[in-house]
Design an enzyme around this catalytic site. Structure first.
Site, mmCIF file in Angstrom:
data_model
loop_
_atom_site.group_PDB
_atom_site.id
_atom_site.type_symbol
_atom_site.label_atom_id
_atom_site.label_comp_id
_atom_site.label_asym_id
_atom_site.label_seq_id
_atom_site.Cartn_x
_atom_site.Cartn_y
_atom_site.Cartn_z
ATOM 1 N N SER A 196 28.089 -112.307 40.832
ATOM 2 C CA SER A 196 29.192 -113.115 41.346
ATOM 3 C C SER A 196 29.751 -112.471 42.611
ATOM 4 C CB SER A 196 30.302 -113.214 40.300
ATOM 5 O OG SER A 196 31.468 -113.821 40.834
ATOM 6 N N TYR A 228 36.285 -109.344 34.444
ATOM 7 C CA TYR A 228 35.107 -110.073 34.921
ATOM 8 C C TYR A 228 34.619 -109.484 36.242
ATOM 9 C CZ TYR A 228 32.138 -113.846 36.593
ATOM 10 O OH TYR A 228 31.078 -114.570 37.077
#
Length: 257
Positions: free
Chosen positions: A154, A167
């Site tokens: 990501s 995250y």
């Protein structure tokens, strides 16, 4: 010492090859399964709780022999059992796509809201899970001498802006782990990360499509990233980036700018 290879290897042919995809029953994983199957690969569709989705996807993919595969990221014994099942069924594994992941939307400033249980679950699923999967499948991947692991990372790994601090940390760890593994698994296995920004899926619990559209509007390209856009990047990494390993590629519509 391994024998040196010539360059100009040409595209990686997926006919007759086997691709294992964690988190393969939905979202980016399912889109990747479709794209790789279209190019001739047989797909092991890894799932945790999405067995029915995995079975339906296996039946709908072009080609034959696709396998719904129980592959939960938090259970190392089950991951090793999945590798044994792939070897028994196919006798090989050429591509591994680590697409399984989890998160929870937690405001970064609310430190107390990010409790230990949530932090641990995210790290186990997003970091230890991919590592355990690579470890379990490495002997099978090495056997062919020309395998690829793609980790779905990501942009949050770079900019620290994601659904939660945990995250962001997990994706940064995944990228750094890719660096280490690219060194030790070469030359038989190359490791490539694909790093999207917001993708139009239900991955982040509670995130509305309006929020995804708002993020897309902030990018230079002003395009809403779909799962298939990420799947196409995976295909490109596998089939054409033959001399690429130990790096991550942004698929973020220029959001990092």
């Amino acid at each position: 010492m391994s024998e040196l290879k010539n360059g100009a290897l040409g595209p990686y042919d997926l006919q007759g090859r086997v691709a294992v995809i964690t988190g393969g029953s939905s979202g980016i994983g399912a889109a990747t399964a479709r794209r790789l199957a279209e190019l001739g690969a047989r797909i092991a569709i890894g799932y945790n709780s999405g067995r029915e989705r995995a079975e339906a996807l296996a039946a709908s993919l072009p080609g034959s022999g696709h396998l719904p595969l129980y592959l939960p990221m938090a259970d190392t014994a089950a991951i090793r059992a999945a590798a044994v099942e792939v070897e028994a069924r196919f006798g090989r594994a050429d591509v591994l796509v680590n697409s399984a992941g989890t998160t929870r939307a937690v405001p970064h400033a609310d430190l107390e809201a990010l409790d230990d249980e949530t932090f641990d679950r995210i790290l186990i699923t997003n970091v230890r899970g991919p590592y355990s999967t690579i470890r379990a499948f490495a002997p099978l991947l090495r056997r062919g001498g020309d395998a690829v692991v793609v980790n779905i990372s990501s942009l949050a790994a770079m900019n620290g802006l994601g659904s939660s601090i945990a995250y962001c940390a997990s994706k940064a760890a995944l990228d750094t782990m890719g660096l280490s593994l690219a060194r030790v698994l070469a030359p038989e296995i190359r490791i490539i990360g694909i790093s999207p920004a917001a993708v139009d899926t239900g991955f982040v619990p509670g995130r509305s499509r309006d929020a995804v559209l708002k993020q897309a509007a902030l990018t230079p390209l002003k395009i809403v990233c779909q799962p298939d856009d990420v799947a196409l990047a995976v295909v490109a990494a596998v089939t054409h980036l033959r001399l690429t390993t130990g790096t991550s590629l942004l698929v973020d519509c220029g959001r990092h700018l």
